[in-house]
Design an enzyme around this catalytic site. Structure first.
Site, mmCIF file in Angstrom:
data_model
loop_
_atom_site.group_PDB
_atom_site.id
_atom_site.type_symbol
_atom_site.label_atom_id
_atom_site.label_comp_id
_atom_site.label_asym_id
_atom_site.label_seq_id
_atom_site.Cartn_x
_atom_site.Cartn_y
_atom_site.Cartn_z
ATOM 1 N N CYS A 95 0.856 -1.190 0.000
ATOM 2 C CA CYS A 95 0.000 0.000 0.000
ATOM 3 C C CYS A 95 0.889 1.236 0.000
ATOM 4 O O CYS A 95 1.841 1.302 0.775
ATOM 5 C CB CYS A 95 -0.885 -0.019 1.254
ATOM 6 S SG CYS A 95 -1.990 1.392 1.373
ATOM 7 N N HIS A 137 -8.908 -4.035 -2.143
ATOM 8 C CA HIS A 137 -7.971 -3.248 -1.323
ATOM 9 C C HIS A 137 -8.351 -1.767 -1.352
ATOM 10 O O HIS A 137 -8.438 -1.119 -0.304
ATOM 11 C CB HIS A 137 -6.548 -3.463 -1.855
ATOM 12 C CG HIS A 137 -5.498 -2.638 -1.189
ATOM 13 N ND1 HIS A 137 -4.449 -3.186 -0.472
ATOM 14 C CD2 HIS A 137 -5.313 -1.285 -1.126
ATOM 15 C CE1 HIS A 137 -3.690 -2.218 0.008
ATOM 16 N NE2 HIS A 137 -4.180 -1.050 -0.391
ATOM 17 N N GLU A 138 -8.589 -1.229 -2.562
ATOM 18 C CA GLU A 138 -8.910 0.200 -2.680
ATOM 19 C C GLU A 138 -10.275 0.512 -2.072
ATOM 20 O O GLU A 138 -10.457 1.543 -1.420
ATOM 21 C CB GLU A 138 -8.871 0.649 -4.142
ATOM 22 C CG GLU A 138 -7.533 0.486 -4.854
ATOM 23 C CD GLU A 138 -6.352 1.049 -4.090
ATOM 24 O OE1 GLU A 138 -6.520 1.958 -3.256
ATOM 25 O OE2 GLU A 138 -5.226 0.565 -4.310
HETATM 26 ZN ZN LIG Z 1 -3.687 0.971 -0.038
#
Ligand SMILES: [Zn+2]
Length: 178
Positions: A95, A137-138
């Site tokens: 990330c 994830h986003e």
């Molecule tokens: Zn991230």
């Protein structure tokens, strides 16, 4: 005038808030300005995706790098609804808000998405592989969730110091939720 943004690092409160729906009733101008900045940030860090909170805005927008991920050409996801499905698998994630940390995270292998694009037009998409992974994830970022939250409690405990140091280096308070 657009202001220059930088990527928010762990410890920043903006990463932990639940983001609000993006208001498209005023037209797409503000969206295009935000997305332009997000594209710039994602490209400068060679990321596969970026969510608006990482650019300092608590709105429900994320982008995916459609040149690296199979998203049927879709790059901008506004006010998305996501429905993960399929067998849970472990894949390494990183990330841009947690620089240098890569950990295996368990998530369903696929997801269905409904969102609006940069023109405000709704579309639906069924994703697999790395695109499904990146979208989940986003989308988590829009709910104030970071990938480290999805690690086991022992792993999180082992990483706590390192994450505290990361926050401190960025001038942030430690993230109390890890
Ligand atoms: Zn991230």
């Amino acid at each position: 005038m657009s202001r220059s943004r930088c990527i928010e690092i762990i410890g920043s409160p903006v990463l932990r808030r639940v983001s609000q729906p993006f208001d498209l009733s005023v037209g797409t101008g503000p969206l295009l300005e935000l997305v332009g900045e997000m594209e710039r940030l994602m490209a400068s860090e060679r990321g596969l995706g970026l969510a608006a909170p990482q650019a300092g805005e608590n709105v429900r927008v994320f982008i995916l790098d459609s040149s690296s991920l199979d998203t049927s050409g879709h790059r901008v996801f506004v006010n998305p609804a996501i429905e993960p499905y399929g067998p849970v698998c472990r894949i390494e994630e990183g990330c841009l808000s947690i620089p240098g940390l890569y950990e295996e995270v368990r998530r369903p292998s696929n997801c269905r998405l409904s969102a609006m694009d940069e023109r405000g037009i709704r579309f639906e998409l069924d994703l697999g592989g790395m695109a499904a992974r990146a979208a989940q994830h986003e989308n988590d970022h829009l709910d104030g969730i970071l990938f480290v939250d999805r690690l086991g409690s022992l792993r999180r405990r082992l990483l706590r110091r390192r994450l505290e140091a990361m926050a401190e280096t960025a001038g942030n308070e430690p993230d109390r939720r890890v």
